[in-house]
Design a protein around this motif. Structure first.
Motif, PDB file in Angstrom:
ATOM      1  N   VAL A   1      30.044  42.764  37.848  1.00  0.00           N
ATOM      2  CA  VAL A   1      29.333  41.796  38.009  1.00  0.00           C
ATOM      3  C   VAL A   1      28.019  41.458  38.741  1.00  0.00           C
ATOM      4  CG1 VAL A   1      30.872  41.587  39.965  1.00  0.00           C
ATOM      5  CG2 VAL A   1      29.373  39.106  38.700  1.00  0.00           C
ATOM      6  N   PRO A   2      26.882  40.831  38.596  1.00  0.00           N
ATOM      7  CA  PRO A   2      26.139  41.287  39.839  1.00  0.00           C
ATOM      8  C   PRO A   2      26.250  40.179  40.277  1.00  0.00           C
ATOM      9  CG  PRO A   2      25.208  39.927  37.204  1.00  0.00           C
ATOM     10  CD  PRO A   2      26.850  40.629  37.379  1.00  0.00           C
ATOM     11  N   TYR A   3      25.839  40.265  41.727  1.00  0.00           N
ATOM     12  CA  TYR A   3      25.751  39.865  42.509  1.00  0.00           C
ATOM     13  C   TYR A   3      24.911  39.426  44.059  1.00  0.00           C
ATOM     14  CZ  TYR A   3      27.652  36.427  46.505  1.00  0.00           C
ATOM     15  OH  TYR A   3      27.689  35.432  47.283  1.00  0.00           O
ATOM     16  N   GLY A   4      24.114  39.118  44.994  1.00  0.00           N
ATOM     17  CA  GLY A   4      23.341  38.403  45.783  1.00  0.00           C
ATOM     18  C   GLY A   4      22.242  40.581  45.675  1.00  0.00           C
ATOM     19  N   GLY A   5      21.658  40.616  44.099  1.00  0.00           N
ATOM     20  CA  GLY A   5      20.884  41.549  44.266  1.00  0.00           C
ATOM     21  C   GLY A   5      21.270  42.326  43.297  1.00  0.00           C
ATOM     22  N   ARG A   6      23.033  42.986  43.867  1.00  0.00           N
ATOM     23  CA  ARG A   6      23.380  44.028  43.530  1.00  0.00           C
ATOM     24  C   ARG A   6      24.177  44.005  42.267  1.00  0.00           C
ATOM     25  NH1 ARG A   6      21.927  47.933  47.235  1.00  0.00           N
ATOM     26  NH2 ARG A   6      24.535  49.339  45.947  1.00  0.00           N
ATOM     27  N   TRP A   7      24.844  45.347  41.701  1.00  0.00           N
ATOM     28  CA  TRP A   7      25.860  45.649  41.117  1.00  0.00           C
ATOM     29  C   TRP A   7      26.568  45.613  41.855  1.00  0.00           C
ATOM     30  CZ3 TRP A   7      25.749  43.725  35.062  1.00  0.00           C
ATOM     31  CH2 TRP A   7      23.985  43.280  35.199  1.00  0.00           C
ATOM     32  N   TYR A   8      28.196  45.186  40.749  1.00  0.00           N
ATOM     33  CA  TYR A   8      29.941  45.836  41.732  1.00  0.00           C
ATOM     34  C   TYR A   8      30.445  46.053  40.062  1.00  0.00           C
ATOM     35  CZ  TYR A   8      27.696  43.897  45.974  1.00  0.00           C
ATOM     36  OH  TYR A   8      27.066  43.452  47.131  1.00  0.00           O
ATOM     37  N   PHE A   9      31.042  47.133  40.901  1.00  0.00           N
ATOM     38  CA  PHE A   9      32.176  47.136  40.150  1.00  0.00           C
ATOM     39  C   PHE A   9      33.612  47.263  40.620  1.00  0.00           C
ATOM     40  CE2 PHE A   9      34.656  50.349  36.788  1.00  0.00           C
ATOM     41  CZ  PHE A   9      34.680  49.722  35.819  1.00  0.00           C
ATOM     42  N   GLY A  10      34.521  47.445  39.437  1.00  0.00           N
ATOM     43  CA  GLY A  10      36.199  47.262  40.137  1.00  0.00           C
ATOM     44  C   GLY A  10      37.029  46.660  39.496  1.00  0.00           C
ATOM     45  N   LYS A  11      38.457  46.785  40.351  1.00  0.00           N
ATOM     46  CA  LYS A  11      39.340  46.634  39.324  1.00  0.00           C
ATOM     47  C   LYS A  11      39.661  45.220  39.454  1.00  0.00           C
ATOM     48  CE  LYS A  11      42.392  50.380  40.967  1.00  0.00           C
ATOM     49  NZ  LYS A  11      43.499  50.718  41.194  1.00  0.00           N
ATOM     50  N   CYS A  12      39.967  44.280  38.075  1.00  0.00           N
ATOM     51  CA  CYS A  12      40.364  43.030  38.259  1.00  0.00           C
ATOM     52  C   CYS A  12      41.412  42.582  38.068  1.00  0.00           C
ATOM     53  CB  CYS A  12      39.121  42.387  37.180  1.00  0.00           C
ATOM     54  SG  CYS A  12      38.997  40.812  37.089  1.00  0.00           S
ATOM     55  N   THR A  13      41.201  41.669  38.687  1.00  0.00           N
ATOM     56  CA  THR A  13      43.269  40.320  38.914  1.00  0.00           C
ATOM     57  C   THR A  13      42.511  39.004  38.168  1.00  0.00           C
ATOM     58  OG1 THR A  13      43.732  42.404  40.539  1.00  0.00           O
ATOM     59  CG2 THR A  13      44.975  40.281  40.016  1.00  0.00           C
ATOM     60  N   LYS A  14      43.107  38.906  37.161  1.00  0.00           N
ATOM     61  CA  LYS A  14      43.088  37.307  36.989  1.00  0.00           C
ATOM     62  C   LYS A  14      43.950  36.403  38.110  1.00  0.00           C
ATOM     63  CE  LYS A  14      41.832  36.380  32.800  1.00  0.00           C
ATOM     64  NZ  LYS A  14      41.827  35.794  31.577  1.00  0.00           N
ATOM     65  N   SER A  15      43.790  35.130  37.771  1.00  0.00           N
ATOM     66  CA  SER A  15      44.464  34.631  38.272  1.00  0.00           C
ATOM     67  C   SER A  15      45.839  34.183  37.490  1.00  0.00           C
ATOM     68  CB  SER A  15      43.962  32.924  39.291  1.00  0.00           C
ATOM     69  OG  SER A  15      44.516  32.888  39.606  1.00  0.00           O
ATOM     70  N   GLU A  16      47.107  34.011  38.498  1.00  0.00           N
ATOM     71  CA  GLU A  16      48.418  33.352  36.850  1.00  0.00           C
ATOM     72  C   GLU A  16      48.402  31.794  37.550  1.00  0.00           C
ATOM     73  OE1 GLU A  16      52.890  33.711  36.216  1.00  0.00           O
ATOM     74  OE2 GLU A  16      51.773  35.265  37.445  1.00  0.00           O
ATOM     75  N   PRO A  17      48.400  31.256  36.928  1.00  0.00           N
ATOM     76  CA  PRO A  17      48.647  29.515  37.507  1.00  0.00           C
ATOM     77  C   PRO A  17      49.942  29.102  38.001  1.00  0.00           C
ATOM     78  CG  PRO A  17      47.966  29.663  35.000  1.00  0.00           C
ATOM     79  CD  PRO A  17      47.981  30.419  35.379  1.00  0.00           C
ATOM     80  N   ILE A  18      50.515  29.795  38.393  1.00  0.00           N
ATOM     81  CA  ILE A  18      51.790  29.600  39.186  1.00  0.00           C
ATOM     82  C   ILE A  18      52.550  28.364  39.347  1.00  0.00           C
ATOM     83  CG2 ILE A  18      53.792  30.052  40.717  1.00  0.00           C
ATOM     84  CD1 ILE A  18      51.986  32.658  41.512  1.00  0.00           C
ATOM     85  N   TRP A  19      51.418  28.064  39.962  1.00  0.00           N
ATOM     86  CA  TRP A  19      51.672  25.840  39.560  1.00  0.00           C
ATOM     87  C   TRP A  19      51.740  25.245  39.424  1.00  0.00           C
ATOM     88  CZ3 TRP A  19      48.350  23.185  37.495  1.00  0.00           C
ATOM     89  CH2 TRP A  19      46.659  23.607  36.831  1.00  0.00           C
ATOM     90  N   PHE A  20      51.111  25.514  38.427  1.00  0.00           N
ATOM     91  CA  PHE A  20      51.680  25.372  36.392  1.00  0.00           C
ATOM     92  C   PHE A  20      52.897  24.582  36.204  1.00  0.00           C
ATOM     93  CE2 PHE A  20      50.978  24.434  32.024  1.00  0.00           C
ATOM     94  CZ  PHE A  20      50.564  23.140  31.494  1.00  0.00           C
TER      95      PHE A  20
END
Length: 317
Positions: free
Chosen positions: A133-152
């Motif tokens: 992902v690009p953010y703040g003028g730099r590029w970042y890369f790493g482990k992605c964790t998606k949110s689970e809609p537990i509240w649902f």
């Protein structure tokens, strides 16, 4: 120029509608000490993305650089021979509209980085998802964790009130009250049917409930048990509480059967100040005068709506 991130750092993306903007931003400020209208934020604070009804995903940054090529150059150090992987280009980023990267280019970037990773590429069922992902003028890369809609999963309860907080709002309120649960003791002394209790307990927050109505106390206990949670709910007025807590969550009574008068509301708030260092008040009418009279200061606030109800959420100390 590339740079391997040494301090733990994370990028979070958010999803919310206009009616939820104010509530989401207050939750952001509670978690991270700041908010943003960009729906993406970088922070050294680690939050489980499934805690929030608004966080979409979290990227645990492994490498960063000034360009995509910097990420590609470092990707060969990331991954495991024992794991399959997949790379996603996050569509939520802070690139201006004129610099938005087209879909074909996003797919090319995903493939290029994925080909460099240790381990096999698996688009359908990977062991580990990574994100760039690009953010703040730099590029970042790493482990992605998606949110689970537990509240649902908590929407349908054995016992319900039509005027109770929605599970999304209740979950956000619990996070606003207790953004970092370690060592924090909380109480919901007007817990009603237990909507906030269920959300808080499901996130591991140390919270107890109380209410003056024996029927709703029983309903609250039933709701908590229904979701396999364990929590204490006592019957009695807030005036009888002798223990002290780090935070009290006060969803002020307002329905046809339990509407509290000005004096009763002031008593509740005044006793909340007595038993807790921090008080989060949920109300459908202005409470500023009563809160100030009780000796509390409003530190932050937001507005959220549900059908015909407009609620204020006030963070007081």
């Amino acid at each position: 120029m590339t740079n391997v991130s040494r301090k733990p750092a994370f990028i979070y993306t958010f999803a919310y509608n206009e009616d939820e903007r104010s509530l989401c931003h207050l939750e952001m400020r509670s978690f991270f000490g700041t908010d943003t209208a960009l729906k993406i934020i970088k922070s050294e604070v680690e939050i489980d993305p499934s805690r929030s009804p608004f966080i979409k995903e979290r990227v645990e940054i492994i490498v960063d650089g000034e360009t995509v090529d910097d990420i590609v150059a470092q990707a060969s150090t990331v991954g495991s021979e024992n794991e399959t992987n997949k790379v996603r280009f996050l569509k939520i980023n802070d690139l201006p509209e004129e610099n938005r990267i087209k879909n074909d280019d996003r797919l090319r970037i995903e493939r290029t980085i994925g080909n460099e990773l240790i381990g096999d590429f698996d688009l359908r069922n990977p062991d580990q998802i990574y994100a760039v992902v690009p953010y703040g003028g730099r590029w970042y890369f790493g482990k992605c964790t998606k949110s689970e809609p537990i509240w649902f999963k908590h929407i349908k309860k054995p016992r319900e009130y039509s005027t109770a907080l929605s599970t999304r709002v209740a979950r956000a309120v619990a996070n606003i009250a207790v953004p970092h649960p370690e060592g924090v003791r909380a109480i919901d002394p007007c817990c009603g049917i237990g909507t906030v209790l269920v959300e808080a307990l499901s996130m591991g927050i140390n919270i107890v409930g109380r209410d003056i109505n024996p029927l709703v106390c029983a309903g609250s206990r039933e709701n908590i048990a229904y979701f396999g949670l364990t929590g204490e709910v006592k019957m009695g007025p807030i005036e009888e509480i002798t223990e002290t807590y780090d935070v009290a969550i006060i969803d002020l009574p307002y329905n046809l059967y339990t509407h509290a008068s000005w004096e009763e509301q002031f008593i509740i708030i005044n006793h909340a100040r007595r038993i807790a260092k921090k008080v989060v008040v949920v109300t459908i009418e202005s409470m500023d005068e009563r809160i100030v009279k009780a000796g509390l200061q409003i530190k932050d606030r937001c507005v959220t709506t549900k059908q015909q109800f407009t609620r204020e959420i006030l963070v007081c100390e």
